[in-house]
Structure formats: structure tokens, C-alpha cells
Design a protein around this motif. Sequence first.
Motif, short mmCIF file in Angstrom:
data_model
loop_
_atom_site.label_atom_id
_atom_site.label_comp_id
_atom_site.label_asym_id
_atom_site.label_seq_id
_atom_site.Cartn_x
_atom_site.Cartn_y
_atom_site.Cartn_z
N ARG A 180 18.22 24.16 17.08
CA ARG A 180 16.93 24.55 17.63
C ARG A 180 16.85 24.27 19.12
NH1 ARG A 180 11.99 25.74 15.72
NH2 ARG A 180 12.65 25.35 13.58
N GLU A 181 17.35 23.12 19.55
CA GLU A 181 17.29 22.77 20.97
C GLU A 181 18.11 23.74 21.82
OE1 GLU A 181 17.97 20.72 18.52
OE2 GLU A 181 16.17 19.44 18.50
N GLN A 182 19.31 24.10 21.33
CA GLN A 182 20.16 25.01 22.09
C GLN A 182 19.53 26.39 22.23
OE1 GLN A 182 23.65 24.73 19.62
NE2 GLN A 182 24.66 23.26 20.99
N VAL A 183 18.96 26.88 21.14
CA VAL A 183 18.39 28.22 21.16
C VAL A 183 17.12 28.26 22.02
CG1 VAL A 183 17.35 30.02 19.74
CG2 VAL A 183 19.39 28.84 18.94
N PRO A 192 15.29 29.75 9.90
CA PRO A 192 16.19 28.63 9.63
C PRO A 192 17.38 29.10 8.81
CG PRO A 192 14.28 28.52 8.20
CD PRO A 192 14.02 29.65 9.16
N SER A 193 18.57 28.63 9.13
CA SER A 193 19.77 28.99 8.39
C SER A 193 20.66 27.77 8.27
CB SER A 193 20.51 30.13 9.11
OG SER A 193 21.72 30.41 8.46
N MET A 194 20.68 27.16 7.08
CA MET A 194 21.46 25.94 6.84
C MET A 194 21.04 24.89 7.87
SD MET A 194 23.17 26.74 4.15
CE MET A 194 24.48 25.53 4.07
N ASN A 195 22.02 24.34 8.63
CA ASN A 195 21.69 23.32 9.62
C ASN A 195 21.40 23.90 10.99
OD1 ASN A 195 22.14 21.24 7.74
ND2 ASN A 195 24.35 21.29 8.12
N ASP A 196 21.56 25.21 11.11
CA ASP A 196 21.33 25.86 12.39
C ASP A 196 19.99 26.58 12.38
OD1 ASP A 196 24.80 26.86 12.73
OD2 ASP A 196 23.77 25.03 13.38
N VAL A 197 19.61 27.04 13.54
CA VAL A 197 18.41 27.86 13.69
C VAL A 197 18.85 29.19 14.28
CG1 VAL A 197 16.23 28.13 14.87
CG2 VAL A 197 16.88 25.90 13.99
N PHE A 198 18.37 30.26 13.70
CA PHE A 198 18.69 31.59 14.20
C PHE A 198 17.47 32.14 14.90
CE2 PHE A 198 21.35 35.28 14.26
CZ PHE A 198 20.49 36.34 14.28
N LEU A 199 17.63 32.44 16.17
CA LEU A 199 16.51 32.93 16.98
C LEU A 199 16.76 34.38 17.35
CD1 LEU A 199 13.97 32.48 18.75
CD2 LEU A 199 15.51 31.82 20.59
N GLN A 200 15.82 35.20 17.05
CA GLN A 200 15.88 36.61 17.44
C GLN A 200 14.78 36.84 18.47
OE1 GLN A 200 16.28 39.55 14.29
NE2 GLN A 200 14.68 40.74 15.26
#
Length: 269
Positions: A233-236, A253-261
Motif C-alpha cells: 500500500r505504501e509503495q502504490v 487488496p490482493s494477498m499481501n499486496d495492494v493493487f491500485l488502478q
Amino acid sequence: MLKVEHIVKRYAEHTALDDVSIHVKKGKVFGLLGPNGAGKTTLIRIINRITAPDSGKVIFDGHDFCADDVRKIGYLPEERGLYKKMKVGEQALYLARLKGMSSQDAKAELTKWFEKFEIMPWWHKKLEELSKGMQQKVQFITTVVHRPPLLIFDEPFSGFDPVNAELLKREILQLRDEGHTIIYSTHNMASVEDVCDDIALINKSRVVLSGSVIDVKRQFSDGTFEIKAQGTREQVESLARQLKNVEVHEVLPSMNDVFLQTITSGTNN
């Protein structure tokens, strides 16, 4: 490499091509696009001298197209035409010889292609014993084996699974990089951007749009872009802050990552 100028072709009450002109640059992939029945295959048949136009002309490499120029073309038709009862290798050698190759050169080149496409074990099998995808690999090989300066592929990815379609796409681009000129005919727009340098769109027997892929995209762009990024989340969110004129459209949200569109507008940023 190829100029088609003011071609008209009529069948009884139907006009298949109505004053069609295209210019295909040497060493480029030219996309001949349009819905089924638009006139693409009729134009390809005229270029191959399978049929003649009612009016207009074809100029090949600076001169009026003649019968001897057909040897300089490799044509992969949409309707495949191999002999199902013949053995694969025997048939491939026969077709290569028809294009002017010696028996020795044809065997050497075909062996390279068969090994590259991983179908060498099928050399002595009858074509009817091969799957549809493998048959299409054989047809592609027989189209390009004599290394003609102009290659015409009519719906080359039809019937291929995604893995083999990607393989074929890479080979087409490699042939372009080696200096071959390619006409790629399709009604499927999805692969055009990845494969083509220039395009012409035919609809209802007429060319309605033509130009380089880059110029056509610019002509119809509204300046809106979609950006997809994946990370923590911080990176995105840090990436989003660095971009200008950004609207966060969706966060998934996707597993431990965050997907930002994100959707960003503007032509320069």
C-alpha cells in the motif's frame, strides 16, 4: 514494397472492393483490418494473382506486378490447404520445391523450422494424424521456408492456443526484423498494436482508415490513460502522489499486496 492503387472488384451485383488503395512499406508489418466480409481476402487474392481486379493495378517493388513475382510471396490463407493424406515432410519438401528451392536447401531449411517448432518427430506422419495446431505450424513453415521478401498471413493465429499464438507472433516479428515485408490480415483488433507498424481498415469494400499505428492512436486518443501498479500500500500510494492529474479509480487488496488502478488524464504527464 507494395502499392495497390484504385482496385475495384465486383461479383454480379456485389462490389467486393471499391476504389481501394494501400501502400505497404518495405520491412514493416502492415495490418489489413476489418470485419468478416469487408473485402480483405478478395484484396489478398488479387495481390497473389489468384483473381484479377476489374480496374486498378498492383505495383510490386517498383514495377507492375507480374507472374514471376508470385515466387517472391509467401501466402498463408485463412482456409488452410494442405494434403491430409500426404506425409508431413514429403509435403513440405514438395511445396518448397514449387517455390524454387533445391531439394538439399529445402531439406536443410525445413529441418531447422521443424526443430524450432518441435514437430520433427512428425516428419514421417500423415498430416491427418496431426492436431489442428500442429497442422497450422506446418502450414506456417511451408509459407516462410523459401524466405520470400513479402509474406501475407490471413488470420494466422486462428485456432492457436495462447502459447502457440505467442510463438507465432514472435516469429512474425523476427521475420520483420530480418527485413521481410509482412501483410497481416485479421478481424481481431487485440493483437494489432503488438504486431503492426501500419494499418488500413476496410469496411464495406472501402478503406475507411489508414496510417501508422502510432498516428491512428494519437488521432483517436482522448488523453486518458489507465495505469496499473502492484506493490505494498505504501509503495502504490507513493507512486500515485508522484503522478500529476491522477484520480484513484479503484483499490483492490490482493494477498499481501495492494493493487491500485488509477486513471490519469493529460497528454504529457
